[in-house]
Design a protein around this motif. Structure first.
Motif, short mmCIF file in Angstrom:
data_model
loop_
_atom_site.label_atom_id
_atom_site.label_comp_id
_atom_site.label_asym_id
_atom_site.label_seq_id
_atom_site.Cartn_x
_atom_site.Cartn_y
_atom_site.Cartn_z
N VAL A 208 26.72 67.71 40.83
CA VAL A 208 25.61 66.93 40.69
C VAL A 208 25.33 66.34 42.10
N LEU A 209 24.01 66.19 42.56
CA LEU A 209 23.71 65.51 43.65
C LEU A 209 23.42 64.03 43.39
N LEU A 210 24.40 63.55 43.39
CA LEU A 210 24.42 61.66 43.13
C LEU A 210 23.64 61.02 44.02
N PRO A 211 22.41 60.40 43.69
CA PRO A 211 21.68 59.45 44.27
C PRO A 211 22.61 58.40 44.53
N LEU A 212 22.48 57.96 46.07
CA LEU A 212 23.18 56.91 46.29
C LEU A 212 22.62 55.59 45.93
N ASN A 213 21.27 55.47 45.78
CA ASN A 213 20.62 54.17 45.29
C ASN A 213 20.65 53.64 43.98
N ALA A 214 21.24 54.54 43.13
CA ALA A 214 21.43 54.19 41.51
C ALA A 214 22.93 53.94 41.22
N ALA A 215 22.92 53.07 40.34
CA ALA A 215 24.30 52.58 39.90
C ALA A 215 24.95 53.69 39.00
N LEU A 216 26.34 53.57 39.24
CA LEU A 216 27.08 54.83 38.53
C LEU A 216 26.94 54.40 36.96
N GLN A 217 26.79 55.69 36.45
CA GLN A 217 26.75 55.43 34.77
C GLN A 217 28.16 55.52 34.27
N LYS A 218 28.46 54.86 33.17
CA LYS A 218 30.04 55.03 32.83
C LYS A 218 29.83 55.98 31.50
N THR A 219 28.60 55.82 30.56
CA THR A 219 28.29 56.68 29.35
C THR A 219 27.05 56.80 29.43
N ILE A 220 26.75 57.99 28.64
CA ILE A 220 25.48 58.73 28.38
C ILE A 220 25.47 58.89 26.82
N SER A 221 24.28 58.54 26.03
CA SER A 221 24.37 58.83 24.77
C SER A 221 23.69 60.12 24.53
N LEU A 222 23.87 60.89 23.52
CA LEU A 222 23.58 62.18 23.25
C LEU A 222 23.14 62.28 21.66
N LEU A 223 22.27 62.93 21.09
CA LEU A 223 22.09 63.14 19.75
C LEU A 223 22.96 64.33 19.39
N ASP A 224 23.62 63.81 18.14
CA ASP A 224 24.40 65.03 17.53
C ASP A 224 23.44 65.60 16.55
N GLU A 225 22.80 66.86 16.74
CA GLU A 225 22.12 67.53 16.05
C GLU A 225 22.59 67.79 14.47
N VAL A 226 23.87 67.97 14.55
CA VAL A 226 24.53 68.23 13.16
C VAL A 226 24.35 66.90 12.19
N THR A 227 24.74 65.73 12.92
CA THR A 227 25.03 64.50 12.04
C THR A 227 23.80 63.54 12.32
N ARG A 228 22.99 63.72 13.17
CA ARG A 228 22.12 62.74 13.57
C ARG A 228 22.39 61.65 14.20
N GLU A 229 23.53 61.53 14.52
CA GLU A 229 23.97 60.31 15.08
C GLU A 229 24.20 60.38 16.51
N GLU A 230 24.06 59.34 17.32
CA GLU A 230 24.19 59.08 18.64
C GLU A 230 25.67 59.09 18.88
N VAL A 231 25.87 59.93 20.02
CA VAL A 231 27.33 60.23 20.38
C VAL A 231 27.42 59.74 21.79
N PRO A 232 28.20 58.67 22.05
CA PRO A 232 28.38 58.37 23.60
C PRO A 232 29.32 59.15 24.43
N THR A 233 28.86 59.54 25.29
CA THR A 233 29.72 60.35 26.36
C THR A 233 30.02 59.65 27.49
N ALA A 234 31.39 59.74 27.65
CA ALA A 234 32.08 59.12 28.91
C ALA A 234 31.93 59.96 30.22
N LEU A 235 31.71 59.39 31.44
CA LEU A 235 31.46 59.98 32.61
C LEU A 235 32.75 59.61 33.30
#
Length: 96
Positions: A55-82
């Protein structure tokens, strides 16, 4: 004068359910962080459940530790670690 706004870096996405792992998902996750350049399809590890994207990481933004994604099977939000590989030490005086 050179504008130093981004840095290319490998980002690993962990804790993704195995059945959701796909190249499109990783590109979409990478685009939430910066401009996705390349997906390493060989990085997929079933035991660790991670995949990485360059990824081309922008230097003016804070680093993210997690991103949530939607599990299409269970319809739950899954936190993804970066995990950022070889994150450089940057001088804020040089970036400004």
């Amino acid at each position: 004068m050179v504008h130093f706004n981004t840095v290319p870096i490998w980002i690993q996405f962990h804790k993704i359910p195995f059945y959701l792992l796909s190249k499109k998902l990783v590109v979409d996750l990478g685009e939430k962080v910066g401009d996705a350049l390349l997906v390493d399809v060989n990085s997929h590890d079933i035991s660790e459940k991670f995949i990485q994207v360059w990824v081309l990481l922008p230097l003016n933004a804070a680093l993210q530790k997690t991103i949530s994604l939607l599990d299409e099977v269970t319809r739950e939000e899954v936190p993804t670690a970066l995990w950022y590989e070889r994150l450089p030490n940057l001088c804020l005086l040089c970036v400004a």
